[in-house]
Design a protein around this motif. Structure first.
Motif, PDB file in Angstrom:
ATOM      1  N   VAL A 119     -41.964  20.799  62.855  1.00 51.69           N
ATOM      2  CA  VAL A 119     -41.584  22.505  63.258  1.00 51.69           C
ATOM      3  C   VAL A 119     -39.748  22.524  63.468  1.00 51.69           C
ATOM      4  CG1 VAL A 119     -41.106  23.149  65.334  1.00 51.69           C
ATOM      5  CG2 VAL A 119     -42.807  21.597  65.245  1.00 51.69           C
ATOM      6  N   VAL A 120     -39.017  21.419  62.968  1.00 50.93           N
ATOM      7  CA  VAL A 120     -37.998  22.296  62.671  1.00 50.93           C
ATOM      8  C   VAL A 120     -37.731  22.857  61.512  1.00 50.93           C
ATOM      9  CG1 VAL A 120     -35.499  21.844  62.000  1.00 50.93           C
ATOM     10  CG2 VAL A 120     -36.349  21.091  64.162  1.00 50.93           C
ATOM     11  N   THR A 121     -38.731  22.378  60.122  1.00 52.88           N
ATOM     12  CA  THR A 121     -38.653  22.389  59.104  1.00 52.88           C
ATOM     13  C   THR A 121     -39.876  23.891  58.377  1.00 52.88           C
ATOM     14  OG1 THR A 121     -38.127  20.354  58.329  1.00 52.88           O
ATOM     15  CG2 THR A 121     -39.362  22.087  56.332  1.00 52.88           C
ATOM     16  N   LEU A 122     -39.744  23.807  59.208  1.00 53.18           N
ATOM     17  CA  LEU A 122     -41.044  25.399  58.735  1.00 53.18           C
ATOM     18  C   LEU A 122     -40.706  26.050  60.081  1.00 53.18           C
ATOM     19  CD1 LEU A 122     -44.628  23.336  59.626  1.00 53.18           C
ATOM     20  CD2 LEU A 122     -43.998  24.485  57.809  1.00 53.18           C
ATOM     21  N   THR A 123     -39.892  26.816  60.981  1.00 52.00           N
ATOM     22  CA  THR A 123     -39.228  27.349  60.975  1.00 52.00           C
ATOM     23  C   THR A 123     -37.931  27.705  60.505  1.00 52.00           C
ATOM     24  OG1 THR A 123     -39.460  26.490  63.726  1.00 52.00           O
ATOM     25  CG2 THR A 123     -37.363  28.109  63.391  1.00 52.00           C
ATOM     26  N   VAL A 124     -37.709  26.618  60.196  1.00 52.63           N
ATOM     27  CA  VAL A 124     -36.646  27.303  58.792  1.00 52.63           C
ATOM     28  C   VAL A 124     -37.102  27.968  57.683  1.00 52.63           C
ATOM     29  CG1 VAL A 124     -34.781  25.939  57.126  1.00 52.63           C
ATOM     30  CG2 VAL A 124     -34.632  25.732  59.284  1.00 52.63           C
ATOM     31  N   VAL A 125     -38.750  27.383  56.789  1.00 55.55           N
ATOM     32  CA  VAL A 125     -39.303  27.647  55.567  1.00 55.55           C
ATOM     33  C   VAL A 125     -39.533  29.378  56.433  1.00 55.55           C
ATOM     34  CG1 VAL A 125     -41.539  28.053  54.670  1.00 55.55           C
ATOM     35  CG2 VAL A 125     -39.875  25.594  55.210  1.00 55.55           C
ATOM     36  N   TRP A 126     -39.921  29.516  57.697  1.00 59.74           N
ATOM     37  CA  TRP A 126     -40.443  31.144  57.685  1.00 59.74           C
ATOM     38  C   TRP A 126     -38.547  31.734  57.995  1.00 59.74           C
ATOM     39  CZ3 TRP A 126     -37.926  34.325  61.880  1.00 59.74           C
ATOM     40  CH2 TRP A 126     -38.786  35.671  61.541  1.00 59.74           C
ATOM     41  N   LEU A 127     -37.605  31.693  57.878  1.00 63.11           N
ATOM     42  CA  LEU A 127     -36.425  32.707  58.506  1.00 63.11           C
ATOM     43  C   LEU A 127     -36.040  32.573  56.705  1.00 63.11           C
ATOM     44  CD1 LEU A 127     -33.780  30.618  61.107  1.00 63.11           C
ATOM     45  CD2 LEU A 127     -35.131  32.895  60.807  1.00 63.11           C
ATOM     46  N   ALA A 128     -36.095  31.966  55.703  1.00 65.00           N
ATOM     47  CA  ALA A 128     -35.921  31.855  54.454  1.00 65.00           C
ATOM     48  C   ALA A 128     -36.683  33.459  53.754  1.00 65.00           C
ATOM     49  CB  ALA A 128     -36.433  30.653  53.821  1.00 65.00           C
ATOM     50  N   LEU A 129     -38.404  32.895  54.711  1.00 66.37           N
ATOM     51  CA  LEU A 129     -39.280  34.244  53.869  1.00 66.37           C
ATOM     52  C   LEU A 129     -38.361  35.135  55.052  1.00 66.37           C
ATOM     53  CD1 LEU A 129     -42.473  32.171  53.812  1.00 66.37           C
ATOM     54  CD2 LEU A 129     -41.333  33.408  51.900  1.00 66.37           C
ATOM     55  N   ALA A 130     -38.332  35.755  55.967  1.00 60.24           N
ATOM     56  CA  ALA A 130     -37.668  36.887  56.741  1.00 60.24           C
ATOM     57  C   ALA A 130     -36.532  37.101  56.494  1.00 60.24           C
ATOM     58  CB  ALA A 130     -38.304  36.404  58.312  1.00 60.24           C
ATOM     59  N   VAL A 131     -35.868  36.117  55.720  1.00 59.32           N
ATOM     60  CA  VAL A 131     -34.164  36.914  55.867  1.00 59.32           C
ATOM     61  C   VAL A 131     -34.155  37.481  54.320  1.00 59.32           C
ATOM     62  CG1 VAL A 131     -31.702  36.560  55.628  1.00 59.32           C
ATOM     63  CG2 VAL A 131     -33.336  35.372  57.932  1.00 59.32           C
ATOM     64  N   PRO A 132     -33.210  39.326  54.584  1.00 59.70           N
ATOM     65  CA  PRO A 132     -33.390  39.805  53.268  1.00 59.70           C
ATOM     66  C   PRO A 132     -32.791  39.435  52.393  1.00 59.70           C
ATOM     67  CG  PRO A 132     -33.099  41.196  54.808  1.00 59.70           C
ATOM     68  CD  PRO A 132     -33.699  40.164  55.732  1.00 59.70           C
ATOM     69  N   VAL A 133     -32.500  39.749  51.056  1.00 67.06           N
ATOM     70  CA  VAL A 133     -31.360  39.872  50.465  1.00 67.06           C
ATOM     71  C   VAL A 133     -31.104  40.746  49.443  1.00 67.06           C
ATOM     72  CG1 VAL A 133     -31.023  37.023  50.482  1.00 67.06           C
ATOM     73  CG2 VAL A 133     -32.278  38.315  48.933  1.00 67.06           C
ATOM     74  N   ALA A 134     -32.319  41.749  49.241  1.00 66.18           N
ATOM     75  CA  ALA A 134     -31.940  42.851  48.692  1.00 66.18           C
ATOM     76  C   ALA A 134     -32.827  43.788  49.169  1.00 66.18           C
ATOM     77  CB  ALA A 134     -32.203  42.232  47.785  1.00 66.18           C
ATOM     78  N   GLY A 135     -32.525  44.933  48.953  1.00 63.41           N
ATOM     79  CA  GLY A 135     -33.468  46.347  49.584  1.00 63.41           C
ATOM     80  C   GLY A 135     -32.797  46.948  50.648  1.00 63.41           C
ATOM     81  N   GLY A 136     -33.268  47.709  51.451  1.00 61.47           N
ATOM     82  CA  GLY A 136     -32.928  47.667  52.846  1.00 61.47           C
ATOM     83  C   GLY A 136     -34.420  47.749  54.024  1.00 61.47           C
ATOM     84  N   HIS A 137     -34.441  45.933  53.095  1.00 60.03           N
ATOM     85  CA  HIS A 137     -35.325  46.029  54.382  1.00 60.03           C
ATOM     86  C   HIS A 137     -34.679  45.009  56.174  1.00 60.03           C
ATOM     87  CE1 HIS A 137     -37.915  45.953  50.796  1.00 60.03           C
ATOM     88  NE2 HIS A 137     -36.969  44.833  49.615  1.00 60.03           N
ATOM     89  N   ALA A 138     -36.132  45.196  56.846  1.00 58.71           N
ATOM     90  CA  ALA A 138     -35.675  44.838  57.657  1.00 58.71           C
ATOM     91  C   ALA A 138     -36.477  43.391  58.736  1.00 58.71           C
ATOM     92  CB  ALA A 138     -36.172  45.606  59.012  1.00 58.71           C
ATOM     93  N   VAL A 139     -35.447  42.724  58.879  1.00 59.65           N
ATOM     94  CA  VAL A 139     -35.774  41.033  58.977  1.00 59.65           C
ATOM     95  C   VAL A 139     -36.995  41.088  59.833  1.00 59.65           C
ATOM     96  CG1 VAL A 139     -35.026  38.580  60.557  1.00 59.65           C
ATOM     97  CG2 VAL A 139     -33.543  40.772  59.996  1.00 59.65           C
ATOM     98  N   GLY A 140     -37.808  39.930  58.938  1.00 54.31           N
ATOM     99  CA  GLY A 140     -39.283  39.743  59.235  1.00 54.31           C
ATOM    100  C   GLY A 140     -40.527  40.760  58.821  1.00 54.31           C
ATOM    101  N   ASP A 141     -39.726  41.762  57.796  1.00 50.80           N
ATOM    102  CA  ASP A 141     -40.424  42.848  56.820  1.00 50.80           C
ATOM    103  C   ASP A 141     -40.255  42.448  55.954  1.00 50.80           C
ATOM    104  OD1 ASP A 141     -42.497  44.162  56.103  1.00 50.80           O
ATOM    105  OD2 ASP A 141     -41.341  46.424  56.918  1.00 50.80           O
ATOM    106  N   VAL A 142     -39.884  41.622  55.018  1.00 51.34           N
ATOM    107  CA  VAL A 142     -39.603  41.570  53.445  1.00 51.34           C
ATOM    108  C   VAL A 142     -40.901  41.183  52.095  1.00 51.34           C
ATOM    109  CG1 VAL A 142     -38.249  39.779  53.985  1.00 51.34           C
ATOM    110  CG2 VAL A 142     -38.143  41.342  51.841  1.00 51.34           C
ATOM    111  N   PRO A 143     -40.325  41.689  51.238  1.00 48.24           N
ATOM    112  CA  PRO A 143     -41.208  41.606  50.571  1.00 48.24           C
ATOM    113  C   PRO A 143     -40.965  39.921  50.318  1.00 48.24           C
ATOM    114  CG  PRO A 143     -41.471  43.340  49.956  1.00 48.24           C
ATOM    115  CD  PRO A 143     -40.471  42.904  50.535  1.00 48.24           C
ATOM    116  N   VAL A 144     -41.989  38.595  49.445  1.00 47.34           N
ATOM    117  CA  VAL A 144     -41.168  37.519  49.283  1.00 47.34           C
ATOM    118  C   VAL A 144     -40.493  37.934  48.165  1.00 47.34           C
ATOM    119  CG1 VAL A 144     -42.243  35.683  48.713  1.00 47.34           C
ATOM    120  CG2 VAL A 144     -43.437  36.337  49.488  1.00 47.34           C
ATOM    121  N   GLU A 145     -40.527  38.376  47.332  1.00 46.11           N
ATOM    122  CA  GLU A 145     -39.486  37.710  45.863  1.00 46.11           C
ATOM    123  C   GLU A 145     -38.186  38.692  46.610  1.00 46.11           C
ATOM    124  OE1 GLU A 145     -42.087  42.573  45.373  1.00 46.11           O
ATOM    125  OE2 GLU A 145     -42.077  39.908  45.587  1.00 46.11           O
TER     126      GLU A 145
END
Length: 643
Positions: free
Chosen positions: A482-508
């Motif tokens: 459960v903890v690891t899958l939650t961390v994976v979701w956070l990694a997919l949800a946190v943007p590091v480029a562009g003007g994306h919102a948390v949880g709404d970001v393209p994978v790249e």
């Protein structure tokens, strides 16, 4: 008094919370008695600093004002002069050197039909534990062989209470309880009796000990007449036959494979559907009612609930395999299977008992790790547990089918078959390397088994044992998942480029995508150094069955219903591998398949390894798998380029 009769002992006064340990040879009925005494009040733990599994539980006595006793089922041992980690744990616990503390009383199980080896262990235990009660087991099996032990005479010769018990039916457990409570009360009053064993002999006088054992056995009627053939003997003429026994073993292992795949799949889907459907719907409705932000919805539904669903989906599989293995062990066939499979398993320095986990591993690695508990020694369980992840499970098959149909359409079946051959080769070669390095202390010994009589499994005991082990998986491995899958979701949800919102970001543009882009150059020597492939492999660490879906997600195309009909996804993968491999896409595809085979199978398997073997061995195993996967993939790609 004959073996099947019991004499009640006097009820006991109030006790403090004593520690009672069960001591006995393997296959003497210890675990069955433990289940009968504790019911569902038990848990599975590892002895501190070891990979040796212990069961602890609460024994609620019925004596007036008597508190619950702490009961521990120690590993089976033939001697307290330890030769294995399991026997060392038992020796330490009996001698009070372990983390459990000094036992207040030992219940030593003595097999009526094998008094000699049981009495040897009893004499050793009685020198270290102040109070001993003997539970005389398997009296019915002994009578079938013409042995009827006189329990009263045995008690008189030993100087300790002897209570005939039948752990499967629970017969005699009340008398055993009264004897234990009375003996503990006598300890509180300060009375003492000499320990069983040769009088006046030194502790290390083996000849005196064996002479005493022989004298006791003859005095109480424990010598079996010659020429007696039982029903078990007649069945063994078939099951242990060098020719007839093999198809029976293959049929049993095939049944286990089917149980881990075809039978478990609909149950797993049903449980996953409950989490993904009603539970997810209820959580979503609640979040919408309070107008929760999108990121919170994603965290709870796609992170935490996804982890809960993954854990819950594995529960039916684990329960089925725990029951199946326990039935085979309880009925007496598991020891016969080990005998038949022994010659084949000698190739990697193990005995036949290791066959079961490897067979189950081709159905699913997770219950295969659980099946290692049937191995008698901790080092053997650890070695097999490190090799099991290289048995290729059906989750990897979807990846093989996708790539084989895209890159080797004319020889897809052969390519997939070769992956299974490579899996077996990895297990064998890995076993040989480990035996020559980290497991040099595992001495190759002839397989010597005391074959238990065939008996009918007891449903109540099976249910209690299964629930204890499933609960241990849920509370330990489940937390990691459960903890690891939650961390994976956070990694997919946190943007590091562009003007994306948390949880709404393209994978790249996510943290996950950037991590995949950082990993990609490491994979370049294997011909698939592209971030799309790297992202799918990172996702595959969670579960191999989502690799195809992850590839579809990073390419932003629909996931094919049938991996063999890959459509747009196949074309995108071919174009990527064509570029990343420098014009050798087939070699890159073969390397990718080998990497999927050799690296960490899934998060659930890692969590179960962590639970069984601890963090150090698990992390080392993950690192070794990644290194082997990379080396093999690079080698396959380079050879493929030359060809």
């Amino acid at each position: 008094m004959s073996c099947h009769e019991a004499t009640p002992a006097a009820p006991a006064p109030t006790l403090d919370t004593p520690l009672v340990v069960l001591v006995g040879n393997p296959n003497v009925g210890k675990s069955t008695l433990f289940n009968a005494l504790t019911g569902g009040r038990q848990r599975v733990v590892n002895a501190p600093g070891t990979t040796v599994e212990l069961q602890t539980g609460a024994w609620r006595t019925s004596a007036p004002d008597a508190p619950t006793l702490r009961l521990v089922d120690l590993p089976g041992a033939y001697s307290l002069l330890a030769r294995t980690p399991d026997e060392q744990v038992t020796a330490d616990a009996v001698g009070g050197a372990g983390a459990l503390g000094r036992p207040d009383l030992a219940v030593v199980l003595v097999e009526a039909g094998a008094l000699s080896r049981s009495l040897y262990l009893l004499a050793q235990a009685a020198r270290q534990v102040r109070r001993v009660v003997v539970a005389l087991t398997m009296c019915d099996v002994a009578r079938d062989r013409g042995v009827d032990v006189d329990a009263a005479a045995l008690a008189a010769r030993l100087g300790v209470p002897v209570v005939p018990v039948h752990p499967r039916s629970g017969r005699g457990t009340d008398a055993l309880e009264r004897a234990v409570v009375a003996t503990l009360a006598a300890a509180g009053s300060g009375s003492a009796t000499p320990p069983p064993g040769p009088t006046g002999a030194a502790p290390d006088d083996v000849e005196a000990l064996f002479a005493w054992v022989d004298d006791v056995v003859r005095a109480v009627g424990g010598v079996a007449p010659t020429g007696v053939r039982t029903w078990s003997d007649r069945v063994d003429r078939v099951l242990l036959h060098p020719v007839l026994g093999v198809p029976v073993l293959l049929a049993v292992t095939w049944s286990l494979f089917q149980l881990a795949t075809a039978a478990a799949a609909p149950l797993m889907d049903a449980v996953a559907g409950l989490v993904d459907g009603p539970l997810t719907g209820a959580v979503t409705a609640g979040l919408e009612a309070v107008r929760a932000p999108a990121w919170l919805h994603g965290l709870l539904v796609d992170g935490v609930l996804a982890g809960v669903g993954t854990v819950a989906a594995f529960v039916p599989l684990m329960a089925l395999m725990f029951v199946a293995v326990a039935v085979l062990e309880d009925c007496g066939y598991l020891a016969r299977a080990a005998f038949v499979a022994d010659r084949a398993m000698r190739a990697i320095g193990l005995d036949g008992r290791a066959m079961l986990p490897f067979v189950v591993g081709f159905g699913c690695n997770l219950p295969a790790l659980a099946a290692t508990r049937t191995l008698p020694h901790a080092r053997q369980r650890l070695l097999v547990g490190l090799l099991v992840p290289w048995t290729t499970c059906p989750a990897r098959l979807t990846v093989y089918v996708l790539l084989a149909s895209v890159f080797f359409p004319a020889h897809a079946g052969t390519a997939i078959f070769l992956m299974y051959v490579a899996s077996i080769a990895l297990v064998v070669l890995g076993g040989l390397v480990l035996r020559a390095t980290l497991f040099r202390d595992l001495v190759r010994e002839p397989l010597v088994l005391a074959l238990p009589a065939y008996q009918r499994p007891r449903l109540r005991a099976l249910a209690a044992s299964t629930w204890a082990r499933v609960r241990s998986f849920l509370t330990k491995a489940g937390q990691v998942i459960v903890v690891t899958l939650t961390v994976v979701w956070l990694a997919l949800a946190v943007p590091v480029a562009g003007g994306h919102a948390v949880g709404d970001v393209p994978v790249e543009d996510s943290l996950y995508g950037r991590a995949a882009q950082g990993v990609a150059p490491v994979l370049a020597p294997a011909g698939f150094g592209d971030w799309h492939a790297a992202a799918a492999l990172v996702t595959g660490f969670v579960a191999k069955e989502v690799v195809v879906g992850a590839l579809a997600q990073v390419y932003a195309v629909d996931e094919p219903d049938d991996p063999a009909a890959s459509g747009d996804l196949g074309e995108r993968i071919r174009a990527t591998f064509e570029e990343s491999s420098g014009g050798h896409p087939g070699a890159a595809a073969a390397a990718f398949m080998v990497f999927v085979l050799a690296y960490t199978p899934c998060l659930a398997t890692v969590a179960e390894q962590w639970r069984l073997f601890g963090a150090r061995w698990t992390l080392g195993c993950v690192g070794a798998q990644l290194a082997v996967a990379w080396l093999l993939a690079v080698a396959v790609f380079r050879v493929g380029v030359l060809l």
